[in-house]
Design an enzyme around this catalytic site. Structure first.
Site, PDB file in Angstrom:
ATOM      1  N   ARG A 450       0.830  -1.212   0.000  1.00 27.25           N
ATOM      2  CA  ARG A 450       0.000   0.000   0.000  1.00 27.25           C
ATOM      3  C   ARG A 450       0.865   1.263   0.000  1.00 27.25           C
ATOM      4  O   ARG A 450       0.630   2.204   0.740  1.00 27.25           O
ATOM      5  CB  ARG A 450      -0.940   0.010   1.217  1.00 27.25           C
ATOM      6  N   TRP A 484      -6.785   2.523  15.553  1.00 24.87           N
ATOM      7  CA  TRP A 484      -5.381   2.179  15.301  1.00 24.87           C
ATOM      8  C   TRP A 484      -5.356   1.194  14.145  1.00 24.87           C
ATOM      9  O   TRP A 484      -5.728   0.035  14.309  1.00 24.87           O
ATOM     10  CB  TRP A 484      -4.773   1.589  16.566  1.00 24.87           C
ATOM     11  N   ASP A 485      -4.904   1.664  13.006  1.00 22.64           N
ATOM     12  CA  ASP A 485      -4.912   0.839  11.799  1.00 22.64           C
ATOM     13  C   ASP A 485      -3.522   0.263  11.533  1.00 22.64           C
ATOM     14  O   ASP A 485      -2.510   0.725  12.089  1.00 22.64           O
ATOM     15  CB  ASP A 485      -5.355   1.723  10.615  1.00 22.64           C
ATOM     16  N   ASP A 555     -13.060  -4.694   6.298  1.00 24.38           N
ATOM     17  CA  ASP A 555     -13.348  -3.551   5.432  1.00 24.38           C
ATOM     18  C   ASP A 555     -14.559  -3.811   4.556  1.00 24.38           C
ATOM     19  O   ASP A 555     -15.049  -2.912   3.878  1.00 24.38           O
ATOM     20  CB  ASP A 555     -12.144  -3.251   4.529  1.00 24.38           C
TER      21      ASP A 555
HETATM   22  C1  GLA Z   1      -7.879   0.586   6.112  1.00 28.03           C
HETATM   23  C2  GLA Z   1      -9.007   0.471   7.101  1.00 28.03           C
HETATM   24  C3  GLA Z   1     -10.171   1.304   6.668  1.00 28.03           C
HETATM   25  C4  GLA Z   1      -9.736   2.746   6.516  1.00 28.03           C
HETATM   26  C5  GLA Z   1      -8.553   2.836   5.579  1.00 28.03           C
HETATM   27  C6  GLA Z   1      -7.957   4.219   5.585  1.00 28.03           C
HETATM   28  O1  GLA Z   1      -8.214  -0.016   4.894  1.00 28.03           O
HETATM   29  O2  GLA Z   1      -9.360  -0.856   7.294  1.00 28.03           O
HETATM   30  O3  GLA Z   1     -11.229   1.197   7.582  1.00 28.03           O
HETATM   31  O4  GLA Z   1      -9.397   3.242   7.791  1.00 28.03           O
HETATM   32  O5  GLA Z   1      -7.519   1.932   5.921  1.00 28.03           O
HETATM   33  O6  GLA Z   1      -6.879   4.332   4.744  1.00 28.03           O
END
Ligand code: GLA
Length: 758
Positions: A450, A484-485, A555
């Site tokens: 990414r 927190w991703d 997601d």
């Molecule tokens: C990931 C998360 C999403 C969102 C995006 C933002 O894919 O799972 O919910 O926060 O990043 O870039």
């Protein structure tokens, strides 16, 4: 026979037979006197402490195999063990491997002593079972190596409450001069006497996590694992062994999971005599821990359960355990804020005015929390920039975050913010200043994912630096929630911080760095609610739940897809840990159009929220959403405290259904879904579970569109369980209605509520 008897652990001191037991389960093992090794005797539904145990021992004569003591029956290959080692006559996969200074792997750990201590173990920042439980008791067996001063401590915790045994292992090096390489250190191993089991596990990928797979065991190994630096979308650190005739409601099922978020291995190995060895722990791939003089290595805790009531019994034992002993108690009983997240509403394209419009609408709908997702920092207009530069983007938010947060607060909403703390984009000051903080070998390929790279969280300086940046932001504005991703996995693992001989420690140290940052944040901001996320459910596990009491399950926000994802996750995780949002149609992941009511009827069975542009909806849709939120608030305590029952599986049925029931308040909520609408449908009934047979309930069908009652009737619990809810209508004398009835649809849902009437 002398016995040591704590309430839950009975020990035959003379013969060294150990029996951990509560009303639901028994776990029995002994020391083999001739060789000092531990022999597994039984794990399963509760039995009384056997009067004698000798008849439980089987040794066949297998002269063709290697023998430990020259006796035909002394091959460890044919003994059910507790914590086996590969190679010393046992050719199955071991639980541990130690490399000695001569380069050999020959260990001989023998029983030395046992100790019983009250309570759970405190493993510091490594997630562990916690909170007061006056019945919890831990048995620790110390094994002593014959060739070194090394010790292995096997820990077993049992309590009265749940059908759960917690196992973990400590490797101790008391030597003052010699180091050893620990190259395999699983949390537990367990040999079961036959192989008549199906292996059930959860697999997936991005946007399709938690898919259930069930296959009969085969001779040889069936393994699930992650070597991605996180527990992963691909396999969840959980496996179950289920008797082939076991179902959702009956039959014998064993379950095991890890309180750990990093690389793991879980496997079932069936040998040629139909003995099944299951094991779970840190993945041995590239694992090499330098056990220095006077140091210890502690494995993560594995949580084991055994159910006689099929998969439901297993799931409820795990779910209870997570709620009572893993998730932060401050959040377990408190209603979770119902949130709106701007991600699918705006993606990176927003400014303060747009966000405040969303927030105003959110307040009008009576939402609790406004979450600003990705794109608020650095110069992040797409996903190729600015990670690691946690300063507000003044182009998008000229008045800053504190202004935005206080505007949101003034509207009467709490404010939440997205971070991706472990990542770095190359266009940041941090990357320029500290290129050595990026995971990877400086002279070799570093792959991106990414468009981004991973920060070396095995280095404490990196964790402190990111904490300082995050703390500055969190102090600068009224922020009560953090998402927190973590959006890419680790490849080409290498840390410039670790010496060559410690590179094998990287993955574990990395995840300990993640836990440390969680710890720092929670300590500095005790009121902060953290939702974990890893591109959805890429790190949804018992370890992360210790720190983040809810996780973004996937997601994929499509209601039909979510039925499977949430149903799969419910194999072990409680509903209140599963972030689930109503999003737009056509759905952004699969393009499907599902009714707004169905989107809500699925998301309600989780930590509820919205993730769509609520400023672009019709008045009817807004009214519907307002009704949904009102309803969601009314059932929140039930979702948090109730027991979850899977009634029909979305993996096998066109009409999946599930139920939550709280036996204290005798209230329940039932979701029934129809994926595709068949013509001229057959009759259907939905039998409920877990009710009080003699209790009179009010069964109400709710119209979620306006939060009104569609129908209500008084029914006894036994009728609901044995006859069920009748899902077809009685058209006697109403033949004309055929032409006026609402057109049936695909992706339909129905919601029923149960309340006691007396
Ligand atoms: C990931 C998360 C999403 C969102 C995006 C933002 O894919 O799972 O919910 O926060 O990043 O870039």
């Amino acid at each position: 026979m002398m016995t040591t008897d704590s309430q839950l652990i009975t020990i035959d001191d003379q013969n060294l037979v150990f029996h951990l037991h509560n009303q639901q389960i028994s776990y029995l093992f002994r020391v083999i006197p001739e060789i000092g090794q531990l022999e597994q005797l039984y794990f399963g539904p509760a039995i009384q402490t056997p009067i004698d145990y000798h008849h439980l021992i089987v040794r066949d004569l297998r002269p063709a195999d290697n023998q430990l003591t020259g006796d035909y029956t002394s091959s460890l290959e044919h003994i059910q063990q507790e914590y086996p080692c590969f190679g010393t006559t046992d050719f199955r996969q071991g639980a541990y491997a130690i490399k000695y200074p001569d380069g050999d792997y020959i260990s001989e750990f023998k029983y030395q002593k046992f100790e019983i201590t009250p309570g759970y173990l405190n493993l510091g920042e490594l997630p562990h079972a916690r909170y007061h439980d006056e019945t919890a008791t831990t048995l620790t067996i110390t094994l002593q190596d014959a060739y070194s001063l090394l010790q292995i401590l096997l820990h077993y915790t049992i309590s009265q409450e749940n059908a759960i045994i917690i196992r973990s292992t400590t490797f101790r090096n008391p030597d003052t001069t010699t180091s050893y390489h620990l190259q395999r250190a699983l949390s537990f191993s367990l040999d079961l006497p036959d192989a008549n089991y199906d292996l059930l596990h959860l697999h997936g990928a991005w946007a399709k996590e938690m898919q259930i797979e069930r296959r009969h065991l085969m001779t040889g190994r069936m393994a699930i694992d992650s070597d991605r630096g996180a527990s992963s979308h691909q396999h969840n650190p959980f496996l179950a062994l289920a008797r082939p005739d076991s179902t959702e409601t009956q039959g014998l099922v064993y379950g095991a999971t890890l309180l750990y978020s990093g690389n793991f291995l879980g496997q079932a190995e069936v040998d040629n005599y139909d003995v099944t060895r299951i094991s779970l722990g840190i993945s041995p791939t590239q694992f090499d821990w330098l056990l220095q003089p006077q140091s210890e290595f502690q494995t993560p805790e594995a949580v084991l359960t055994c159910s006689q009531t099929g998969l439901t019994g297993m799931s409820q034992a795990f779910q209870n355990f997570f709620c009572e002993h893993v998730i932060d108690q401050r959040w377990v009983d408190q209603p979770k804020p119902i949130l709106i997240n701007n991600w699918e509403a705006t993606y990176f394209d927003f400014d303060e005015a747009k966000l405040l419009k969303l927030a105003q609408q959110a307040k009008a709908l009576d939402l609790d929390l406004f979450v600003l997702d990705d794109g608020w920092f650095g110069k992040r207009d797409s996903d190729n920039s600015s990670l690691g530069n946690w300063t507000v983007d003044h182009h998008k938010l000229p008045a800053g975050l504190s202004h935005l947060a206080s505007e949101v607060n003034q509207l009467g909403l709490k404010f939440g913010l997205w971070f991706e703390p472990e990542m770095i984009s190359l266009d940041t000051p941090l990357a320029a200043e500290h290129p050595e903080w990026i995971v990877g070998h400086p002279q070799k390929r570093r792959s991106q994912g990414r468009n981004q790279y991973v920060l070396d969280f095995s280095n404490p300086d990196v964790v402190s630096a990111i904490f300082e940046q995050m703390a500055a932001i969190l102090h600068s504005a009224a922020i009560s929630y953090v998402k927190w991703d973590m959006n890419r996995y680790i490849s080409e693992a290498f840390s410039t911080y670790l010496p060559a001989e410690r590179q094998g420690e990287f993955y574990h140290r990395y995840i300990m760095g993640v836990y440390h940052l969680y710890h720092l944040l929670i300590t500095e901001f005790p009121e902060l609610l953290i939702e974990s996320c890893a591109g959805g459910g890429g790190r949804f596990d018992g370890g992360i739940l210790y720190y983040a009491s809810q996780g973004w399950t996937s997601d994929d926000t499509d209601a039909v897809e979510r039925l499977k994802i949430q149903y799969g996750a419910s194999m072990l995780y409680p509903l209140q840990s599963m972030g689930s949002h109503v999003s737009a149609v056509p759905n952004h992941q699969v393009g499907r159009r599902t009714p707004l009511s169905t989107r809500a009827a699925v998301a309600l069975f989780g930590t509820f929220g919205y993730e769509l542009d609520i400023t672009k909806l019709t008045a009817t849709e807004l009214a519907e959403i307002k009704a949904q939120i009102q309803f969601a608030k009314s059932v929140q305590p039930l979702i948090q405290k109730g027991k979850f029952y899977r009634l029909a599986s979305p993996f096998t049925s066109n009409r999946p259904a599930w139920e939550v029931y709280d036996s204290e308040t005798k209230t329940g909520l039932i979701g029934y879904y129809q994926i595709l609408n068949p013509a001229n449908p057959s009759y259907h009934r939905l039998q409920l579970r877990g009710l009080v047979p003699t209790q009179k309930y009010q069964l109400t069908e709710i119209n979620l569109s306006n939060n009104t009652i569609l129908s209500t009737e008084e029914v006894f619990g036994d009728e609901l369980q044995n006859i069920g809810i009748i899902l077809n209508k009685d058209y006697t004398n109403k033949a004309a209605e055929y032409w006026q009835r609402p057109q049936p649809t695909d992706f339909a849902s129905r919601l029923f509520q149960l309340k006691t009437t007396e």
